[in-house]
Design a protein around this motif. Structure first.
Motif, PDB file in Angstrom:
ATOM      1  N   ALA A   1      46.253  31.576  35.311  1.00 35.28           N
ATOM      2  CA  ALA A   1      46.668  32.369  37.038  1.00 35.28           C
ATOM      3  C   ALA A   1      48.675  32.158  36.952  1.00 35.28           C
ATOM      4  O   ALA A   1      48.996  32.426  37.692  1.00 35.28           O
ATOM      5  CB  ALA A   1      46.309  31.353  38.225  1.00 35.28           C
ATOM      6  N   ARG A   2      48.371  30.589  36.296  1.00 30.98           N
ATOM      7  CA  ARG A   2      50.140  30.539  36.402  1.00 30.98           C
ATOM      8  C   ARG A   2      50.980  31.406  35.511  1.00 30.98           C
ATOM      9  O   ARG A   2      52.402  31.622  35.802  1.00 30.98           O
ATOM     10  CB  ARG A   2      50.745  28.963  36.002  1.00 30.98           C
ATOM     11  N   ARG A   3      50.414  31.973  34.685  1.00 29.41           N
ATOM     12  CA  ARG A   3      50.887  33.338  33.879  1.00 29.41           C
ATOM     13  C   ARG A   3      51.589  34.271  34.867  1.00 29.41           C
ATOM     14  O   ARG A   3      52.250  34.907  34.155  1.00 29.41           O
ATOM     15  CB  ARG A   3      50.459  33.737  32.999  1.00 29.41           C
ATOM     16  N   LYS A   4      50.307  34.813  35.263  1.00 31.58           N
ATOM     17  CA  LYS A   4      50.411  36.276  36.217  1.00 31.58           C
ATOM     18  C   LYS A   4      51.496  36.003  37.592  1.00 31.58           C
ATOM     19  O   LYS A   4      52.311  36.490  37.585  1.00 31.58           O
ATOM     20  CB  LYS A   4      48.749  36.173  36.796  1.00 31.58           C
ATOM     21  N   ILE A   5      51.526  34.586  37.738  1.00 32.13           N
ATOM     22  CA  ILE A   5      52.319  34.117  38.838  1.00 32.13           C
ATOM     23  C   ILE A   5      53.768  34.866  38.455  1.00 32.13           C
ATOM     24  O   ILE A   5      54.569  35.032  39.203  1.00 32.13           O
ATOM     25  CB  ILE A   5      52.007  33.091  40.017  1.00 32.13           C
ATOM     26  N   ASN A   6      54.155  34.117  36.837  1.00 30.65           N
ATOM     27  CA  ASN A   6      55.485  33.805  36.631  1.00 30.65           C
ATOM     28  C   ASN A   6      55.626  35.435  36.022  1.00 30.65           C
ATOM     29  O   ASN A   6      57.061  35.358  36.301  1.00 30.65           O
ATOM     30  CB  ASN A   6      55.042  33.370  35.483  1.00 30.65           C
TER      31      ASN A   6
ATOM     32  N   ALA B   1      54.494  38.336  37.955  1.00 33.04           N
ATOM     33  CA  ALA B   1      54.649  39.174  38.674  1.00 33.04           C
ATOM     34  C   ALA B   1      55.925  39.118  39.583  1.00 33.04           C
ATOM     35  O   ALA B   1      57.006  38.433  39.388  1.00 33.04           O
ATOM     36  CB  ALA B   1      53.726  38.787  40.175  1.00 33.04           C
TER      37      ALA B   1
ATOM     38  N   LYS C   1      43.674  27.989  35.307  1.00 30.20           N
ATOM     39  CA  LYS C   1      45.139  27.918  35.691  1.00 30.20           C
ATOM     40  C   LYS C   1      46.178  28.229  35.272  1.00 30.20           C
ATOM     41  O   LYS C   1      46.642  28.825  35.536  1.00 30.20           O
ATOM     42  CB  LYS C   1      45.010  25.855  35.906  1.00 30.20           C
ATOM     43  N   ASP C   2      46.439  28.403  33.384  1.00 31.71           N
ATOM     44  CA  ASP C   2      46.966  28.394  33.163  1.00 31.71           C
ATOM     45  C   ASP C   2      46.845  30.101  33.092  1.00 31.71           C
ATOM     46  O   ASP C   2      48.551  30.376  32.964  1.00 31.71           O
ATOM     47  CB  ASP C   2      47.133  28.000  31.284  1.00 31.71           C
TER      48      ASP C   2
END
Length: 188
Positions: free
Chosen positions: A181-186, A188, A178-179
């Motif tokens: 995935a959250r980093r990848k979204i932030n 982008a 989850k962390d």
């Protein structure tokens, strides 16, 4: 990979759990297995260890679980206090994190960690397994230390680079999915 102190501690914990078991197996079975079986007349290394009453450490015979626990405590402390921080700094001295491919940088960190941890843990092992029954001699300690470095370095280098660290990174990615995935979204 790890982005904060908690994640670094978990990453080190996973690494040390796998590494200590691998080194105990390597030391008992591969390096000393034949000698243990010959000394006791046993048909397997495990039977040889049972026949001699455990594994020699600190001048006494200890069960394997105690050996693993003691080595884990020292390896985890060394990894957290010296191995991880210093290996990252050494890799940063030679490579720019922003410009270097992640696999190359991770390989540099692994190599630096092995270069730091093998002499440190080999020295501790030379103290732990020192043959106290014949008294203490600094030259014997140094000879045992150098012998252990020669045995452990090739095993550490190849096992960390090709087996242990890829496994640790896979487990770490699963634990912190989850962390990440959250980093990848932030990003982008």
């Amino acid at each position: 990979m790890p982005r904060n102190t908690f994640q670094r501690m978990i990453f080190a914990f996973i690494t040390v759990i796998i590494t200590v078991h691998a080194y105990v197996f390597y030391s008992l079975y591969v390096v000393n297995g034949s000698a243990l079986m010959e000394a006791t007349g046993a048909d397997s290394v495990l039977h040889a260890i049972k026949a001699q009453g455990g594994v020699y450490m600190f001048g006494h015979m200890l069960p394997i679980w105690a050996l693993i626990l003691i080595e884990f405590i020292f390896a985890y402390a060394l990894e957290c206090l010296m191995g991880s921080p210093c290996s990252f700094k050494l890799a940063c001295k030679n490579f720019d994190v922003q410009k270097t491919h992640p696999v190359t940088f991770e390989t540099a960190v692994i190599c630096a960690t092995v270069g730091l941890m093998v002499p440190a843990m080999s020295f501790l092992a030379a103290l732990f397994y020192y043959p106290y029954y014949s008294g203490f001699n600094v030259l014997t300690l140094l000879a045992n230390w150098l012998k252990l470095i020669c045995y452990n370095f090739p095993f550490a280098f190849f096992s960390q680079l090709f087996f242990i660290q890829p496994l640790v990174r896979t487990v770490f990615k699963l634990l912190f999915k989850k962390d990440i995935a959250r980093r990848k979204i932030n990003a982008a």
